[in-house]
Design a protein around this motif. Structure first.
Motif, PDB file in Angstrom:
ATOM      1  N   LYS A  13      62.610  35.645   6.213  1.00 41.28           N
ATOM      2  CA  LYS A  13      63.841  35.142   5.792  1.00 41.28           C
ATOM      3  C   LYS A  13      64.991  35.972   5.805  1.00 41.28           C
ATOM      4  O   LYS A  13      64.859  37.352   5.307  1.00 41.28           O
ATOM      5  CB  LYS A  13      64.012  34.554   4.591  1.00 41.28           C
ATOM      6  CG  LYS A  13      65.188  33.377   4.078  1.00 41.28           C
ATOM      7  CD  LYS A  13      64.831  33.081   2.878  1.00 41.28           C
ATOM      8  CE  LYS A  13      65.964  32.056   2.548  1.00 41.28           C
ATOM      9  NZ  LYS A  13      66.138  31.535   1.199  1.00 41.28           N
ATOM     10  N   GLN A  14      66.003  35.732   6.694  1.00 40.74           N
ATOM     11  CA  GLN A  14      66.889  36.700   7.030  1.00 40.74           C
ATOM     12  C   GLN A  14      68.383  35.837   6.322  1.00 40.74           C
ATOM     13  O   GLN A  14      68.432  34.596   6.248  1.00 40.74           O
ATOM     14  CB  GLN A  14      67.343  37.025   8.519  1.00 40.74           C
ATOM     15  CG  GLN A  14      66.086  37.399   9.183  1.00 40.74           C
ATOM     16  CD  GLN A  14      65.890  38.887   8.814  1.00 40.74           C
ATOM     17  OE1 GLN A  14      66.694  39.252   8.090  1.00 40.74           O
ATOM     18  NE2 GLN A  14      64.800  39.568   9.109  1.00 40.74           N
ATOM     19  N   SER A  15      69.323  36.438   6.100  1.00 40.52           N
ATOM     20  CA  SER A  15      70.792  35.742   5.826  1.00 40.52           C
ATOM     21  C   SER A  15      71.250  34.731   6.984  1.00 40.52           C
ATOM     22  O   SER A  15      71.646  33.890   6.627  1.00 40.52           O
ATOM     23  CB  SER A  15      71.769  36.969   5.911  1.00 40.52           C
ATOM     24  OG  SER A  15      71.987  37.377   7.182  1.00 40.52           O
ATOM     25  N   TRP A  16      70.727  34.968   8.316  1.00 41.40           N
ATOM     26  CA  TRP A  16      70.975  33.902   9.345  1.00 41.40           C
ATOM     27  C   TRP A  16      70.146  32.875   9.539  1.00 41.40           C
ATOM     28  O   TRP A  16      69.953  32.038  10.247  1.00 41.40           O
ATOM     29  CB  TRP A  16      71.337  34.844  10.605  1.00 41.40           C
ATOM     30  CG  TRP A  16      70.334  35.915  10.945  1.00 41.40           C
ATOM     31  CD1 TRP A  16      70.351  37.005  10.583  1.00 41.40           C
ATOM     32  CD2 TRP A  16      69.054  35.625  11.430  1.00 41.40           C
ATOM     33  NE1 TRP A  16      69.350  37.706  11.135  1.00 41.40           N
ATOM     34  CE2 TRP A  16      68.541  36.612  11.892  1.00 41.40           C
ATOM     35  CE3 TRP A  16      68.524  34.506  12.186  1.00 41.40           C
ATOM     36  CZ2 TRP A  16      67.204  36.838  12.420  1.00 41.40           C
ATOM     37  CZ3 TRP A  16      67.512  34.449  12.750  1.00 41.40           C
ATOM     38  CH2 TRP A  16      66.738  35.711  12.686  1.00 41.40           C
ATOM     39  N   GLY A  17      68.840  32.999   8.985  1.00 35.83           N
ATOM     40  CA  GLY A  17      67.814  31.984   8.955  1.00 35.83           C
ATOM     41  C   GLY A  17      66.574  32.694   8.944  1.00 35.83           C
ATOM     42  O   GLY A  17      66.302  33.824   8.133  1.00 35.83           O
ATOM     43  N   ILE A  18      65.354  32.193   9.806  1.00 38.97           N
ATOM     44  CA  ILE A  18      64.183  32.628   9.733  1.00 38.97           C
ATOM     45  C   ILE A  18      63.716  33.473  10.895  1.00 38.97           C
ATOM     46  O   ILE A  18      64.301  33.028  12.075  1.00 38.97           O
ATOM     47  CB  ILE A  18      63.053  31.460   9.588  1.00 38.97           C
ATOM     48  CG1 ILE A  18      63.152  30.393   8.394  1.00 38.97           C
ATOM     49  CG2 ILE A  18      61.557  32.001   9.658  1.00 38.97           C
ATOM     50  CD1 ILE A  18      63.205  31.127   7.046  1.00 38.97           C
ATOM     51  N   ASP A  19      63.223  34.702  10.721  1.00 36.16           N
ATOM     52  CA  ASP A  19      62.831  35.603  11.888  1.00 36.16           C
ATOM     53  C   ASP A  19      61.485  35.433  12.126  1.00 36.16           C
ATOM     54  O   ASP A  19      60.895  35.637  11.234  1.00 36.16           O
ATOM     55  CB  ASP A  19      63.651  36.954  11.762  1.00 36.16           C
ATOM     56  CG  ASP A  19      63.424  37.728  12.710  1.00 36.16           C
ATOM     57  OD1 ASP A  19      63.291  37.473  14.016  1.00 36.16           O
ATOM     58  OD2 ASP A  19      63.325  39.141  12.442  1.00 36.16           O
ATOM     59  N   THR A  20      60.761  35.544  13.278  1.00 39.94           N
ATOM     60  CA  THR A  20      59.497  35.672  13.716  1.00 39.94           C
ATOM     61  C   THR A  20      59.496  36.046  15.321  1.00 39.94           C
ATOM     62  O   THR A  20      60.733  36.396  15.915  1.00 39.94           O
ATOM     63  CB  THR A  20      58.698  34.458  13.385  1.00 39.94           C
ATOM     64  OG1 THR A  20      57.540  34.871  13.550  1.00 39.94           O
ATOM     65  CG2 THR A  20      59.088  33.400  14.363  1.00 39.94           C
ATOM     66  N   LEU A  21      58.236  36.369  15.491  1.00 36.30           N
ATOM     67  CA  LEU A  21      58.118  36.763  16.805  1.00 36.30           C
ATOM     68  C   LEU A  21      56.861  36.258  17.471  1.00 36.30           C
ATOM     69  O   LEU A  21      55.705  36.626  16.622  1.00 36.30           O
ATOM     70  CB  LEU A  21      58.269  38.297  17.327  1.00 36.30           C
ATOM     71  CG  LEU A  21      58.017  38.785  18.664  1.00 36.30           C
ATOM     72  CD1 LEU A  21      59.170  38.235  19.401  1.00 36.30           C
ATOM     73  CD2 LEU A  21      57.841  40.294  18.741  1.00 36.30           C
ATOM     74  N   ASP A  22      56.900  35.578  18.357  1.00 37.47           N
ATOM     75  CA  ASP A  22      55.599  35.095  18.885  1.00 37.47           C
ATOM     76  C   ASP A  22      54.834  36.048  19.644  1.00 37.47           C
ATOM     77  O   ASP A  22      55.595  36.725  20.801  1.00 37.47           O
ATOM     78  CB  ASP A  22      55.824  33.943  20.015  1.00 37.47           C
ATOM     79  CG  ASP A  22      54.370  32.982  20.428  1.00 37.47           C
ATOM     80  OD1 ASP A  22      53.262  33.809  20.479  1.00 37.47           O
ATOM     81  OD2 ASP A  22      54.386  31.854  20.811  1.00 37.47           O
ATOM     82  N   LEU A  23      53.462  36.426  19.473  1.00 38.74           N
ATOM     83  CA  LEU A  23      52.778  37.485  20.030  1.00 38.74           C
ATOM     84  C   LEU A  23      52.322  37.305  21.323  1.00 38.74           C
ATOM     85  O   LEU A  23      51.307  38.134  21.744  1.00 38.74           O
ATOM     86  CB  LEU A  23      51.855  38.264  18.929  1.00 38.74           C
ATOM     87  CG  LEU A  23      52.726  38.786  18.070  1.00 38.74           C
ATOM     88  CD1 LEU A  23      51.543  39.380  16.635  1.00 38.74           C
ATOM     89  CD2 LEU A  23      53.541  39.963  18.199  1.00 38.74           C
ATOM     90  N   GLU A  24      52.638  35.999  21.967  1.00 39.29           N
ATOM     91  CA  GLU A  24      52.109  35.450  23.325  1.00 39.29           C
ATOM     92  C   GLU A  24      50.764  35.249  23.165  1.00 39.29           C
ATOM     93  O   GLU A  24      50.274  34.435  24.058  1.00 39.29           O
ATOM     94  CB  GLU A  24      52.458  36.595  24.281  1.00 39.29           C
ATOM     95  CG  GLU A  24      53.941  37.127  24.560  1.00 39.29           C
ATOM     96  CD  GLU A  24      54.801  35.734  25.004  1.00 39.29           C
ATOM     97  OE1 GLU A  24      54.243  34.940  25.803  1.00 39.29           O
ATOM     98  OE2 GLU A  24      55.920  35.632  24.631  1.00 39.29           O
ATOM     99  N   LEU A  25      49.761  36.015  22.647  1.00 40.33           N
ATOM    100  CA  LEU A  25      48.362  35.680  22.905  1.00 40.33           C
ATOM    101  C   LEU A  25      47.781  34.673  21.773  1.00 40.33           C
ATOM    102  O   LEU A  25      48.320  34.613  20.854  1.00 40.33           O
ATOM    103  CB  LEU A  25      47.543  37.135  22.579  1.00 40.33           C
ATOM    104  CG  LEU A  25      46.042  36.971  22.838  1.00 40.33           C
ATOM    105  CD1 LEU A  25      45.728  36.829  24.322  1.00 40.33           C
ATOM    106  CD2 LEU A  25      45.396  38.134  22.355  1.00 40.33           C
ATOM    107  N   ASP A  26      47.216  33.628  22.570  1.00 37.23           N
ATOM    108  CA  ASP A  26      46.609  32.611  21.512  1.00 37.23           C
ATOM    109  C   ASP A  26      45.196  32.474  21.886  1.00 37.23           C
ATOM    110  O   ASP A  26      44.345  32.967  22.710  1.00 37.23           O
ATOM    111  CB  ASP A  26      47.363  31.170  22.043  1.00 37.23           C
ATOM    112  CG  ASP A  26      48.726  31.325  22.004  1.00 37.23           C
ATOM    113  OD1 ASP A  26      49.210  31.699  21.150  1.00 37.23           O
ATOM    114  OD2 ASP A  26      49.454  31.169  23.136  1.00 37.23           O
ATOM    115  N   LEU A  27      44.605  31.847  20.782  1.00 38.70           N
ATOM    116  CA  LEU A  27      43.224  31.817  20.740  1.00 38.70           C
ATOM    117  C   LEU A  27      42.663  30.281  20.890  1.00 38.70           C
ATOM    118  O   LEU A  27      43.369  29.540  19.854  1.00 38.70           O
ATOM    119  CB  LEU A  27      42.613  32.545  19.677  1.00 38.70           C
ATOM    120  CG  LEU A  27      41.082  32.632  19.508  1.00 38.70           C
ATOM    121  CD1 LEU A  27      40.220  33.291  20.405  1.00 38.70           C
ATOM    122  CD2 LEU A  27      40.751  33.298  18.139  1.00 38.70           C
ATOM    123  N   VAL A  28      41.814  29.709  21.394  1.00 35.74           N
ATOM    124  CA  VAL A  28      41.561  28.323  21.548  1.00 35.74           C
ATOM    125  C   VAL A  28      40.161  28.160  21.200  1.00 35.74           C
ATOM    126  O   VAL A  28      39.155  28.827  21.794  1.00 35.74           O
ATOM    127  CB  VAL A  28      41.756  27.777  22.966  1.00 35.74           C
ATOM    128  CG1 VAL A  28      41.353  26.149  22.837  1.00 35.74           C
ATOM    129  CG2 VAL A  28      43.290  27.785  23.355  1.00 35.74           C
TER     130      VAL A  28
END
Length: 112
Positions: A13-28
């Motif tokens: 949680k940031q003052s401007w909203g929610i911060d995250t970063l997709d790490l590109e790699l996914d597992l199926v």
């Protein structure tokens, strides 16, 4: 049936909203009740490209490795439950069933 596991940095949680970063790699996980789980990686090429730059930190890469091991182990433990739920959901999706699970964050559960 397939289940998709997305790797991303934890929500912050940031003052401007929610911060995250997709790490590109996914597992199926391709799974059925009768056979073993068939695991496959998605977007490996893009992940490797970004790992060869400074886009991801060493910590990100280590966390993805750890998380993939944990995700596989946890998935195996709840596999049949997920398959049963998926079968029920395919017949009639009732989001209110999700409100009692611990998988969803509290703020999301309140919305259901």
């Amino acid at each position: 049936m397939e289940f998709y596991i997305n790797f991303q940095r934890p929500l912050k949680k940031q003052s401007w909203g929610i911060d995250t970063l997709d790490l590109e790699l996914d597992l199926v996980a391709d799974v059925s009740k009768e056979s073993a789980v068939n695991w496959r990686w998605k977007d490996v090429t893009r992940y490797v490209e970004l790992c060869n730059t400074t886009f991801f930190s060493n910590r990100d890469r280590i966390n993805v490795n750890r998380a993939s091991i944990l995700a596989k182990a946890e998935f195996e433990q709840v596999r049949n439950e997920l398959l049963n739920y998926a079968e029920i959901s395919a017949q009639s999706l009732d989001l209110s069933l999700l409100s009692n699970t611990t998988v969803l964050p509290d703020d999301v559960r309140k919305l259901l």
